[in-house]
Write an enzyme that holds these catalytic residues in place. Structure first.
Site, PDB file in Angstrom:
ATOM      1  N   LYS A  61     -19.837   6.436 -31.112  1.00 15.71           N
ATOM      2  CA  LYS A  61     -20.141   5.234 -30.326  1.00 15.71           C
ATOM      3  C   LYS A  61     -20.407   5.612 -28.875  1.00 15.71           C
ATOM      4  O   LYS A  61     -21.366   5.148 -28.263  1.00 15.71           O
ATOM      5  CB  LYS A  61     -18.964   4.255 -30.407  1.00 15.71           C
ATOM      6  CG  LYS A  61     -19.124   3.068 -29.464  1.00 15.71           C
ATOM      7  CD  LYS A  61     -17.931   2.131 -29.476  1.00 15.71           C
ATOM      8  CE  LYS A  61     -16.740   2.720 -28.776  1.00 15.71           C
ATOM      9  NZ  LYS A  61     -15.753   1.698 -28.349  1.00 15.71           N
ATOM     10  N   ASP A  67     -21.225  -2.588 -31.729  1.00 14.98           N
ATOM     11  CA  ASP A  67     -21.330  -2.201 -30.319  1.00 14.98           C
ATOM     12  C   ASP A  67     -22.689  -1.600 -29.966  1.00 14.98           C
ATOM     13  O   ASP A  67     -23.191  -1.787 -28.852  1.00 14.98           O
ATOM     14  CB  ASP A  67     -20.215  -1.211 -29.944  1.00 14.98           C
ATOM     15  CG  ASP A  67     -18.906  -1.947 -29.668  1.00 14.98           C
ATOM     16  OD1 ASP A  67     -18.832  -3.166 -29.953  1.00 14.98           O
ATOM     17  OD2 ASP A  67     -17.960  -1.302 -29.168  1.00 14.98           O
ATOM     18  N   ASN A  97     -17.917  -7.615 -27.503  1.00 21.27           N
ATOM     19  CA  ASN A  97     -16.697  -7.008 -26.945  1.00 21.27           C
ATOM     20  C   ASN A  97     -16.938  -5.519 -26.712  1.00 21.27           C
ATOM     21  O   ASN A  97     -16.045  -4.696 -26.873  1.00 21.27           O
ATOM     22  CB  ASN A  97     -15.522  -7.229 -27.905  1.00 21.27           C
ATOM     23  CG  ASN A  97     -14.176  -6.981 -27.225  1.00 21.27           C
ATOM     24  OD1 ASN A  97     -14.112  -6.792 -26.002  1.00 21.27           O
ATOM     25  ND2 ASN A  97     -13.101  -6.965 -27.991  1.00 21.27           N
ATOM     26  N   GLY A 126     -17.304  -2.639 -24.533  1.00 22.86           N
ATOM     27  CA  GLY A 126     -17.059  -2.070 -23.205  1.00 22.86           C
ATOM     28  C   GLY A 126     -18.091  -1.013 -22.851  1.00 22.86           C
ATOM     29  O   GLY A 126     -18.532  -0.907 -21.705  1.00 22.86           O
ATOM     30  N   ARG A 179     -11.018  -8.473 -20.070  1.00 20.53           N
ATOM     31  CA  ARG A 179     -11.010  -7.016 -19.835  1.00 20.53           C
ATOM     32  C   ARG A 179     -11.559  -6.745 -18.436  1.00 20.53           C
ATOM     33  O   ARG A 179     -12.657  -7.178 -18.091  1.00 20.53           O
ATOM     34  CB  ARG A 179     -11.838  -6.294 -20.908  1.00 20.53           C
ATOM     35  CG  ARG A 179     -11.235  -6.473 -22.287  1.00 20.53           C
ATOM     36  CD  ARG A 179     -12.066  -5.807 -23.361  1.00 20.53           C
ATOM     37  NE  ARG A 179     -12.060  -4.352 -23.246  1.00 20.53           N
ATOM     38  CZ  ARG A 179     -12.795  -3.546 -24.023  1.00 20.53           C
ATOM     39  NH1 ARG A 179     -13.565  -4.051 -24.950  1.00 20.53           N
ATOM     40  NH2 ARG A 179     -12.729  -2.245 -23.864  1.00 20.53           N
ATOM     41  N   SER A 228      -9.954   2.325 -16.137  1.00 21.41           N
ATOM     42  CA  SER A 228     -10.885   2.742 -17.187  1.00 21.41           C
ATOM     43  C   SER A 228     -11.835   3.777 -16.622  1.00 21.41           C
ATOM     44  O   SER A 228     -12.372   3.607 -15.516  1.00 21.41           O
ATOM     45  CB  SER A 228     -11.679   1.542 -17.705  1.00 21.41           C
ATOM     46  OG  SER A 228     -12.750   1.991 -18.509  1.00 21.41           O
ATOM     47  N   GLN A 278     -14.640   4.230 -17.787  1.00 20.09           N
ATOM     48  CA  GLN A 278     -15.991   3.699 -17.979  1.00 20.09           C
ATOM     49  C   GLN A 278     -16.610   3.218 -16.667  1.00 20.09           C
ATOM     50  O   GLN A 278     -17.825   3.143 -16.541  1.00 20.09           O
ATOM     51  CB  GLN A 278     -15.976   2.554 -18.988  1.00 20.09           C
ATOM     52  CG  GLN A 278     -15.826   3.048 -20.422  1.00 20.09           C
ATOM     53  CD  GLN A 278     -15.803   1.913 -21.418  1.00 20.09           C
ATOM     54  OE1 GLN A 278     -16.042   0.765 -21.075  1.00 20.09           O
ATOM     55  NE2 GLN A 278     -15.510   2.235 -22.657  1.00 20.09           N
ATOM     56  N   ASP A 302      -8.131   6.851 -27.451  1.00 21.09           N
ATOM     57  CA  ASP A 302      -8.509   6.127 -28.671  1.00 21.09           C
ATOM     58  C   ASP A 302      -7.903   6.771 -29.913  1.00 21.09           C
ATOM     59  O   ASP A 302      -7.277   6.104 -30.745  1.00 21.09           O
ATOM     60  CB  ASP A 302     -10.030   6.058 -28.800  1.00 21.09           C
ATOM     61  CG  ASP A 302     -10.630   5.034 -27.847  1.00 21.09           C
ATOM     62  OD1 ASP A 302      -9.841   4.336 -27.171  1.00 21.09           O
ATOM     63  OD2 ASP A 302     -11.864   4.935 -27.776  1.00 21.09           O
ATOM     64  N   GLU A 350      -9.579  -3.312 -26.547  1.00 16.43           N
ATOM     65  CA  GLU A 350      -9.983  -4.460 -27.353  1.00 16.43           C
ATOM     66  C   GLU A 350      -8.875  -5.497 -27.437  1.00 16.43           C
ATOM     67  O   GLU A 350      -9.107  -6.695 -27.549  1.00 16.43           O
ATOM     68  CB  GLU A 350     -10.396  -4.005 -28.752  1.00 16.43           C
ATOM     69  CG  GLU A 350     -11.808  -3.461 -28.851  1.00 16.43           C
ATOM     70  CD  GLU A 350     -11.974  -2.035 -28.354  1.00 16.43           C
ATOM     71  OE1 GLU A 350     -11.091  -1.533 -27.612  1.00 16.43           O
ATOM     72  OE2 GLU A 350     -13.015  -1.417 -28.676  1.00 16.43           O
ATOM     73  N   ARG A 373      -3.174  -2.819 -26.734  1.00 14.35           N
ATOM     74  CA  ARG A 373      -2.876  -1.970 -27.896  1.00 14.35           C
ATOM     75  C   ARG A 373      -1.422  -1.523 -27.945  1.00 14.35           C
ATOM     76  O   ARG A 373      -0.914  -1.229 -29.034  1.00 14.35           O
ATOM     77  CB  ARG A 373      -3.817  -0.752 -27.909  1.00 14.35           C
ATOM     78  CG  ARG A 373      -5.223  -1.126 -28.321  1.00 14.35           C
ATOM     79  CD  ARG A 373      -6.179   0.056 -28.272  1.00 14.35           C
ATOM     80  NE  ARG A 373      -7.423  -0.293 -28.953  1.00 14.35           N
ATOM     81  CZ  ARG A 373      -8.530   0.445 -28.910  1.00 14.35           C
ATOM     82  NH1 ARG A 373      -8.553   1.559 -28.208  1.00 14.35           N
ATOM     83  NH2 ARG A 373      -9.608   0.066 -29.564  1.00 14.35           N
ATOM     84  N   HIS A 404     -10.852  -2.937 -34.005  1.00 15.58           N
ATOM     85  CA  HIS A 404     -11.246  -2.039 -35.102  1.00 15.58           C
ATOM     86  C   HIS A 404     -10.244  -0.911 -35.317  1.00 15.58           C
ATOM     87  O   HIS A 404      -9.940  -0.545 -36.448  1.00 15.58           O
ATOM     88  CB  HIS A 404     -12.638  -1.470 -34.807  1.00 15.58           C
ATOM     89  CG  HIS A 404     -12.776  -0.789 -33.476  1.00 15.58           C
ATOM     90  ND1 HIS A 404     -13.473   0.365 -33.301  1.00 15.58           N
ATOM     91  CD2 HIS A 404     -12.298  -1.102 -32.244  1.00 15.58           C
ATOM     92  CE1 HIS A 404     -13.433   0.729 -32.033  1.00 15.58           C
ATOM     93  NE2 HIS A 404     -12.721  -0.151 -31.371  1.00 15.58           N
ATOM     94  N   ARG A 405      -9.720  -0.374 -34.239  1.00 17.71           N
ATOM     95  CA  ARG A 405      -8.824   0.780 -34.404  1.00 17.71           C
ATOM     96  C   ARG A 405      -7.467   0.385 -35.004  1.00 17.71           C
ATOM     97  O   ARG A 405      -6.839   1.192 -35.691  1.00 17.71           O
ATOM     98  CB  ARG A 405      -8.647   1.537 -33.086  1.00 17.71           C
ATOM     99  CG  ARG A 405      -9.955   2.048 -32.556  1.00 17.71           C
ATOM    100  CD  ARG A 405      -9.851   3.246 -31.643  1.00 17.71           C
ATOM    101  NE  ARG A 405     -11.170   3.519 -31.092  1.00 17.71           N
ATOM    102  CZ  ARG A 405     -12.157   4.130 -31.756  1.00 17.71           C
ATOM    103  NH1 ARG A 405     -11.958   4.576 -32.969  1.00 17.71           N
ATOM    104  NH2 ARG A 405     -13.335   4.301 -31.201  1.00 17.71           N
ATOM    105  N   LYS A 409     -17.134  -3.098 -35.624  1.00 17.79           N
ATOM    106  CA  LYS A 409     -17.400  -2.763 -34.224  1.00 17.79           C
ATOM    107  C   LYS A 409     -17.938  -1.334 -34.102  1.00 17.79           C
ATOM    108  O   LYS A 409     -18.864  -1.082 -33.342  1.00 17.79           O
ATOM    109  CB  LYS A 409     -16.123  -2.919 -33.405  1.00 17.79           C
ATOM    110  CG  LYS A 409     -16.325  -2.778 -31.917  1.00 17.79           C
ATOM    111  CD  LYS A 409     -15.067  -3.195 -31.173  1.00 17.79           C
ATOM    112  CE  LYS A 409     -15.354  -3.557 -29.731  1.00 17.79           C
ATOM    113  NZ  LYS A 409     -15.701  -2.450 -28.889  1.00 17.79           N
TER     114      LYS A 409
END
Ligand code: DC
Length: 645
Positions: free
Chosen positions: A22, A49, A92, A94, A122, A169, A171, A316, A344, A347, A389-390, A415
């Site tokens: 991803k 995604d 969703n 990111g 988020r 993050s 990202q 992750d 997401e 967690r 998803h995880r 996702k």
């Protein structure tokens, strides 16, 4: 489907071809869109995604074309996006909203970005703060610091370094790094905090370099992009397999015996999550690295060990370790995973709540979770997945503790990995292999055993029969190995309601003639044909289990089958059964000819060089010469009941 019920699973072994990463897919799509020239991206992940990213790029005027088999052609816009006004829905994702926000902020247009409700919880404030420093015009249209956003043309000013937080993050840094070359000017980014999830930045820098932009990095503190750099298409690119997704299968191998091999990532991967394998190693699992694969097996002792690990570099994949902890010999501490709180779902909270359902003792803090497994797992738990998803993917591993488990809202895996449960079934679902010579009754027995257990059923002989029929219809010689194999690889066969179709033609009876029986036995002797049908047969291994009959189910196709039976009868008895069947159907039959045919086919099936018909040492022999069908089914069921499925 609201929930997926997984049966108790005892072992895991086999091979999984990973879907595309991803992280790499969405970065490559954006870089290709911003570059000069056309890029072909192969093995792109097909999931929610990446669809979000593709749809957004199309909406802002980037030409993207599906080329088949997960290959896409992206016509680079050579800088900013052509469409100057658009509403973009980011779901969703990111990995889509963060980099797009930065690129759109420098695209000189008016854009509105929104997502699902969780996306609006988020954070994106650190990124927006960074972009505002260079003159971007971004406004929060909901809660300050979170999407939705309204973006307007920027008045770019780059005199001072951009100061950016990196502790929520990574990202945000990825997004800025990827967008800033659009200005064409020299830029410096300075981190004002510790940078988390650093391996993801390495992916970003690596991919930017492939598109011709170099970033100078001083530690993890300062990043400099020299003036005059722009993205240029490198032509054709491949997306590596998803290393985060690999974690579930590698853990399955470590918990369920193994070996489990994942294909598509290996020792040269650019994804930090391959380091998950080292964490498994710290638990005692045996890991083998290849260039394009990683393989995991359970520890020599059979028991996974407790661990205390800083997992900031693999946030992750670390979720998989929290579930693997259920199988460890003591308290497992996962440290430095604060970013879990803003993914997401929260967690850490979600993981704690669900692990407690399994009787684990869980301690949680702002940035850690500790899991002490109970001596036994609670059967029949219903696991909530929080639209994450995880959560769904890692909690499926609980079934490997030999307990059934229900995964609520299993479709959330779309996702990043729509086929996840099929892939998991291919290495874990129980298999009963029933091999034997022609007309031994194995087909009828296998079908009844499958029905009694509620399992799926594979009549592998029908695939060889279909191949022979298709070859004859196509005018191919049955010894044309390459031609017949190519046909077998793309066989348009389907099975439904007891009928067998070739394309739209019902061939249920046509594949049972003597001509096709002989033809099937001939094409089955060709190694390339057998290879072409292998993956197709393995794909039948699904939950809750499979009964497969043929010649090499236990020896080649499902070597790790939990129960293996060799079902046979004397040639005389088999010829007599066939004779009675034909007479009952009102068809002509000659006992002598039938016996001769059978013996010839037995000889060909047993003497061929690949996967010959034979009674393997690890298969239980059932000789049905003196049995009727009921007795044969009962004999097989007895074997199944005492097997470690
Ligand atoms: O089981 P059957 O009679 O439908 O099989 C037809 C032919 O296919 C048989 O001659 C052997 C071959 N076959 C095989 O080689 N391997 C299998 N797994 C199943 C069938």
């Amino acid at each position: 489907m609201d929930s997926l019920h997984l049966p108790p699973l005892r072992s895991a072994s086999g091979c999984v071809r990973l879907p595309g990463s991803k992280s790499i897919s969405n970065r490559m799509l954006l870089l290709a869109a911003l570059a000069q020239g056309t890029t072909e991206i192969r093995d792109l992940l097909d999931s929610d995604d990446t669809r979000v990213m593709l749809a957004a790029l199309q909406k802002v005027g980037v030409g993207v074309t599906a080329m088949g088999s997960n290959a896409w052609r992206v016509e680079g816009s050579g800088g900013v996006f052509p469409v100057k006004d658009a509403d973009l829905f980011m779901g969703n994702a990111g990995t889509a909203i963060r980099p797009l926000t930065a690129a759109l902020a420098l695209s000189g247009g008016h854009y509105r970005l929104s997502g699902v409700p969780r996306m609006h919880e988020r954070p994106i404030g650190d990124l927006v703060d960074g972009l505002l420093q260079i003159g971007a015009d971004i406004r929060y249209t909901g809660t300050s610091g979170f999407p939705p956003l309204a973006i307007h043309p920027a008045r770019v000013k780059l005199a001072a370094p951009v100061r950016l937080r990196g502790d929520v993050s990574s990202q945000f840094l990825t997004a800025l790094l990827m967008a800033l070359p659009l200005t064409g000017e020299a830029v410096v980014i300075e981190m004002t905090t510790e940078l988390i999830s650093r391996p993801y930045i390495e992916i970003t820098l690596n991919l930017m370099a492939r598109f011709g932009v170099q970033v100078e990095r001083e530690g993890w503190q300062r990043f400099t992009i020299a003036a005059g750099q722009g993205y240029r298409s490198p032509g054709v690119l491949h997306v590596e397999g998803d290393a985060s997704a690999a974690s579930y299968f590698l853990a399955a191998g470590a918990i369920g015996g193994g070996p489990v091999r994942v294909e598509g990532v290996g020792r040269d991967s650019i994804q930090g999550d391959v380091r998950f394998a080292e964490a498994l190693e710290a638990m005692g699992a045996r890991i083998e690295w290849g260039e394009q694969h990683i393989e995991a097996r359970a520890p020599v002792s059979g028991k996974l060990q407790a661990f205390d690990l800083d997992l900031n570099h693999i946030p992750d994949a670390a979720m998989t370790l929290a579930v693997a902890a259920l199988f460890a010999d003591g308290r497992c501490l996962l440290r430095n995973i604060g970013s879990w709180r803003v993914k997401e779902t929260d967690r850490i909270a979600a993981m704690a709540a669900e692990l407690r359902k399994l009787d684990a003792t869980v301690e949680e803090g702002a940035d850690f979770i500790a899991v002490t497994p109970a001596p036994t797992l609670v059967p029949n738990c219903a696991i909530d997945t929080y639209d994450d998803h995880r959560m769904a993917m890692c909690f499926a591993l609980v079934a490997l503790g030999g307990v059934s488990v229900t995964i609520n809202d299993p479709a959330c895996v779309n996702k990043t990995f729509p086929d996840y449960f099929d892939a998991l079934a291919e290495i874990t679902a129980p298999v009963i292999a029933i091999d034997g010579p022609s007309a031994s009754g194995k087909g009828t027995v296998a079908e009844r055993v499958a029905a009694a257990l509620g399992y799926h059923y594979l009549d592998s002989g029908s695939l060889y029969r279909l191949t022979a029929l298709a070859a004859l219809r196509a005018g191919l010689a049955l010894n044309d190995e390459a031609g017949v194999a190519a046909l077998a690889a793309g066989l348009p066969a389907s099975f439904s309601g007891g009928r067998i179709l070739l394309a739209n033609d019902d061939v249920t009876d046509a594949i049972r003639t003597e001509e096709i029986s002989v033809g099937a036995s001939k094409v089955a002797a060709l190694p390339a044909v057998r290879a072409a049908l292998l993956a197709r047969q393995r794909a039948y291994r699904r939950f809750p289990g499979l009964v497969a009959d043929g010649r090499d189910m236990g020896s080649v196709v499902f070597p790790a089958a939990g129960a293996k039976v060799f079902l046979t009868a004397s040639a005389q008895a088999r010829a007599e059964r066939r004779y009675k069947q034909l007479i009952a159907k009102g068809m002509p039959a000659n006992m002598h000819a039938l016996l001769q045919d059978l013996q010839e086919r037995d000889a060909r099936d047993a003497q061929r060089s690949v996967a010959p018909l034979r009674h393997c040492d690890d298969a239980d022999l059932v000789d049905t010469t003196e049995m009727n069908i009921e007795a044969a089914v009962a004999a097989v069921m007895t074997i199944v009941q005492r097997s470690p499925l």
